[in-house]
Design an enzyme around this catalytic site. Structure first.
Site, mmCIF file in Angstrom:
data_model
loop_
_atom_site.group_PDB
_atom_site.id
_atom_site.type_symbol
_atom_site.label_atom_id
_atom_site.label_comp_id
_atom_site.label_asym_id
_atom_site.label_seq_id
_atom_site.Cartn_x
_atom_site.Cartn_y
_atom_site.Cartn_z
ATOM 1 N N HIS A 363 -3.745 -12.489 7.647
ATOM 2 C CA HIS A 363 -5.190 -12.509 7.431
ATOM 3 C C HIS A 363 -5.938 -12.379 8.746
ATOM 4 C CE1 HIS A 363 -4.028 -14.946 3.688
ATOM 5 N NE2 HIS A 363 -3.762 -13.685 3.583
ATOM 6 N N ARG A 470 -13.485 -4.052 1.125
ATOM 7 C CA ARG A 470 -12.403 -4.940 0.673
ATOM 8 C C ARG A 470 -13.002 -6.308 0.351
ATOM 9 N NH1 ARG A 470 -9.227 -2.100 5.034
ATOM 10 N NH2 ARG A 470 -7.270 -1.416 4.094
ATOM 11 N N ARG A 506 -14.372 -2.615 -3.808
ATOM 12 C CA ARG A 506 -13.069 -2.749 -4.475
ATOM 13 C C ARG A 506 -12.959 -4.172 -4.983
ATOM 14 N NH1 ARG A 506 -7.598 -2.136 -1.224
ATOM 15 N NH2 ARG A 506 -8.200 -4.124 -0.296
ATOM 16 N N GLU A 605 -2.477 3.959 -5.761
ATOM 17 C CA GLU A 605 -1.635 3.326 -4.744
ATOM 18 C C GLU A 605 -0.163 3.310 -5.139
ATOM 19 O OE1 GLU A 605 -3.894 0.313 -2.342
ATOM 20 O OE2 GLU A 605 -4.462 -0.360 -4.337
ATOM 21 N N ASN A 628 -1.995 3.212 2.414
ATOM 22 C CA ASN A 628 -1.067 2.210 2.946
ATOM 23 C C ASN A 628 -0.052 1.817 1.883
ATOM 24 O OD1 ASN A 628 -2.856 2.284 5.073
ATOM 25 N ND2 ASN A 628 -3.965 0.456 4.388
ATOM 26 N N ASP A 629 -0.572 1.546 0.692
ATOM 27 C CA ASP A 629 0.338 1.181 -0.395
ATOM 28 C C ASP A 629 1.079 2.398 -0.940
ATOM 29 O OD1 ASP A 629 0.426 -1.638 -0.914
ATOM 30 O OD2 ASP A 629 -1.717 -1.520 -1.343
ATOM 31 N N ARG A 639 5.368 -1.889 4.117
ATOM 32 C CA ARG A 639 4.392 -1.674 5.188
ATOM 33 C C ARG A 639 4.305 -2.845 6.153
ATOM 34 N NH1 ARG A 639 -1.278 -2.053 1.697
ATOM 35 N NH2 ARG A 639 -2.260 -2.851 3.562
ATOM 36 N N CYS A 676 -8.339 6.451 1.622
ATOM 37 C CA CYS A 676 -8.901 5.352 2.422
ATOM 38 C C CYS A 676 -7.858 4.469 3.109
ATOM 39 C CB CYS A 676 -9.828 4.491 1.572
ATOM 40 S SG CYS A 676 -8.990 3.545 0.303
#
Ligand code: PEP
Ligand code: MG
Length: 747
Positions: A363, A470, A506, A605, A628-629, A639, A676
């Protein structure tokens, strides 16, 4: 413990302190100390070995061995009995040293004359500094009291070393925390920064390891432990604790109330240590045990004891987090680890962040990224090496940290920063211009955001809108679930700040690496492929619905864009979309204003969604690829896993072919498509994406300039031809061909 040895060791400590108190050169002091210890312990030899570098010990002073060997005799960590002590952090007591396994004969020291050996580590919490040795001619088994006494002396030596008592140009010790240090970690967030160390939890400095009056010291330690107990009990009575936090605090309480712990510290004080030094001695002992324990549970408990010792030291010394020290200019935060809320509190005043631990998906890393602060993670021993105010360079691109750098290094680093600043100026001049390639095609560049703090970048970066907001960051930085009204206010502020530009919100993407502090995650064998994102939202729709209500209210009639993370099949999208419809209807029936226009999109994703029925592409208002996913699932490469996360190239022809299929399907149905993931912000990757047909990319604000600058210089038609040629050549990746081509373009 026999009375005699207690006062003996107190006497020795007092003599030691007096020796250290008299002015003198570093080497002279070391010599005097070896003499003193040998005399007090009744041994012919006393030697001090100190680390020259992390792998090498050097004989720095001796009484009884050949003086010519001082600063000449060296040994590797683990080599000989001295090396063994240094490596293990535990004493070695050998009545007949030459017959001991690992004994190393060093003729230059005349050592073979001595048969008995007792060596103890010289260490400060978390930091091994050297080894203190006594030897005697007659075969002698040193007693537990001897070991104890030598250990206490070694500890005082360590404290004095920290204070620079043995530093000198005369061959004494190199000063600690004065030398340049380079630490190699990994990149958590790109960028370069120069500044001064600000320790999140400054180390406690003990200036008085030896104390004359044990009764006063015992009062002090009892009083401090009393305060500690109260504070732990207070923490435990807090209402908002989950089971796990409670378990940790219970362990704290157990230690805080442990009679053994207090008794051992009192014994240390009886031997002549101050209360602070006694705490640290027990902390050292716990750390050494920590390293020997294979059991993860026990290791954690010992870790608790370590934390508790730090608290106790802070109580005793009044030093610690709230020392009243002033934050230096251009602060670079150095911490073992840090939570997202704490990092957010520091906010943008930080120039950089260096963490001993941490991971790319932690985080703190997410927040550092959102704040665009260069971040190095896994730096190893930054907390031990750094002192508040130290000069520090953070290279977030390479994952390298220079602490107290040489001027030449600093100069080179400044050149790098200047180049980056220069480039930023160039990018700023492009701010009002579109990302139009020389072939005439234009790519819309949007930015990713997650915090209110991101919004000022919308204007500065030249992004057309927020392609990915996000929302989970707002949930992650709180200690409890936010309320609907609170969220509505926040989303409204985000929309206000965007001044009519589109913001794609999102919905909550938790699970996998993103764990809410107030929601215990289920035990899952593989969280990345587990119960996360929209799966949680659909199974437990309470939070999803609350969030949708907050978004609708925040829009207050303005257009609203919502997208759902990790949609894997058409049915999930239908269900998620139905929630929006239901909430719109409900809000309307409650008499609230509803948005004039609502766009509902899906994040692609997982590869499955690329092959979803036509109806999906028709139903969704837009698709945003979460690269990314998508990439991690396409290549089956986590990842978050350092071992594999960089293994496969985004420009791998297979991946590009897959993306091209998605572009084609969206073209057929006229579905707006955007990308994105992090790759959208890397210029070469962004160029390749644009070349294969993406006309919308969303990236970190700082990337908008570099990506725009590159796209404006080239023809996307030519770039596509380069990729196609690489495919025809059977290349694994289009990268080498693209790089060659760009080099030929002067790009
Ligand atoms: C992605 O997966 O590419 C994405 C943008 O979402 P996140 O990184 O938040 O999982
Ligand atoms: Mg994702």
């Amino acid at each position: 413990m026999p009375e005699r040895s207690e006062s003996d060791s107190r006497k020795l400590l007092r003599r030691l302190r007096d020796t250290l108190a008299t002015p003198g050169k570093g080497q002279d002091r070391l010599d005097a100390i070896t003499h003193l210890i040998a005399d007090s312990m009744g041994t012919e030899v006393c030697s001090i070995y100190l680390f020259r570098d992390p792998e090498t010990l050097e004989l720095c002073a001796t009484e009884g061995l050949n003086k010519d060997a001082v600063h000449k005799t060296r040994m590797k960590l683990g080599e000989g009995l001295v090396g063994r002590v240094a490596r293990s952090g535990l004493p070695v007591n050998a009545a007949d040293a030459p017959s001991e396994k690992g004994f190393r004969y060093m003729p230059e020291t005349g050592e073979e004359l001595f048969s008995s050996f007792l060596g103890v580590p010289i260490q400060r919490v978390g930091e091994r500094l050297g080894v203190l040795v006594v030897q005697s001619k007659t075969a002698r088994q040193f007693s537990d009291d001897d070991i104890y006494a030598l250990d206490v002396v070694a500890m005082v030596l360590a404290e004095m070393t920290e204070l620079g008592a043995f530093v000198g140009d005369d061959g004494g010790m190199r000063a600690l925390h004065k030398q340049p240090v380079m630490l190699r970690g990994s990149s958590g967030q790109e960028g370069a920064a120069e500044g001064h160390v600000w320790l999140h939890e400054p180390r406690v400095v003990i200036t008085n390891p030896v104390a004359d009056d044990p009764l006063t010291e015992i009062d002090r330690i009892r009083d401090a432990v009393g305060q500690l107990r109260v504070s732990v009990d207070d923490l435990l009575s807090a209402e908002s604790l989950d089971k796990e936090q409670k378990a940790v605090l219970e362990a704290y309480r157990m230690f805080a109330h442990s009679r053994g712990w207090l008794r051992r510290m009192e014994e240390d004080i009886q031997r002549g240590l101050s209360a602070e030094a006694a705490v640290e001695r027990e902390q050292n002992a716990a750390r050494n045990r920590l390293e020997q324990v294979p059991d993860a549970y026990l290791r954690e408990r010992l870790q608790d004891l370590d934390d508790l010792s730090n608290r106790l030291l802070r109580i005793l010394t009044g030093q610690g987090r709230d020392t009243g020290a002033e934050m230096p200019e251009n602060p670079v935060l150095v911490a073992r680890n840090i939570g997202p809320a704490e990092l957010l509190e520091y906010g943008r005043k930080l120039k950089g962040v260096v963490l001993d631990e941490g991971s790319v998906g932690s985080h703190a890393a997410i927040v550092a990224r959102a704040l665009a602060i260069p971040l190095v993670i896994n730096a190893g021993r930054a907390v031990n090496e750094a002192l508040n105010g130290d000069h520090i360079l953070v290279d977030g691109d390479q994952g390298i940290v220079h602490l107290r750098p040489e001027e030449t290094v600093a100069r080179a680093f400044r050149d790098k920063i200047a180049m980056l600043t220069e480039a930023q100026k160039r990018y700023a001049s492009l701010r009002g211009l579109p990302a139009t390639a020389t072939c005439g095609a234009t790519v819309a560049l949007h930015m990713n955001a997650g915090l209110m703090a991101d919004l000022p970048s919308l204007e500065g970066s030249g992004a057309e809108g927020v392609g990915l907001f996000r929302t989970e960051l707002q949930f992650l930085v709180r200690s409890k679930m936010p309320q609907r009204a609170e969220l509505a206010r926040l989303y409204a502020r985000v929309m206000d700040a965007a001044k009519g530009k589109r913001v794609a919100f999102r919905t909550l993407d938790i699970g996998s690496d993103k764990v809410l502090p107030y929601m215990k995650p289920p035990e899952e064998p593989n969280p990345a492929m587990g119960w996360r994102a929209i799966r949680v939202g659909l199974d437990k729709p309470g939070v999803l619905r609350m969030q949708l209500q907050a978004l609708i209210r925040a829009a207050a009639g303005r257009p609203l864009t919502v997208m759902f993370p990790l949609i894997t099949e058409l049915g999930e999208f239908r269900e998620a979309r139905a929630h929006v419809m239901r909430e719109l209807h409900r809000e309307k029936s409650l008499g609230h204003l509803v948005p004039e226009k609502v766009e509902i999109g899906a994040m692609m994703e997982t590869p499955s969604l690329a092959y979803a029925p036509q109806a999906f592409f028709e139903l969704t208002d837009f698709i945003s690829i979460g690269g990314n996913d998508l990439k991690q699932f396409f290549f089956a490469a986590d990842r978050e896993n350092e071992l594999v996360r960089r293994r496969y190239d985004t420009l791998n022809i297979s991946f590009l072919s897959f993306l091209q299929q998605i572009v084609a399907r969206c073209r057929d149905t006229g579905t707006p498509l955007s990308f994105c993931g992090e790759d959208a912000g890397r210029p070469i990757e962004a160029l390749a994406l644009a070349a294969i047909g993406f006309r919308s990319l969303s990236m970190r604000p700082a990337s908008v300039g570099p990506v725009k600058a590159l796209i404006r210089q080239v023809s996307l038609i030519d770039a596509l031809a380069v990729i196609e040629a690489a495919r025809a050549d059977g290349a694994e990746s289009a990268r080498p061909a693209l790089m060659d081509w760009l080099a030929g373009q002067g790009g």
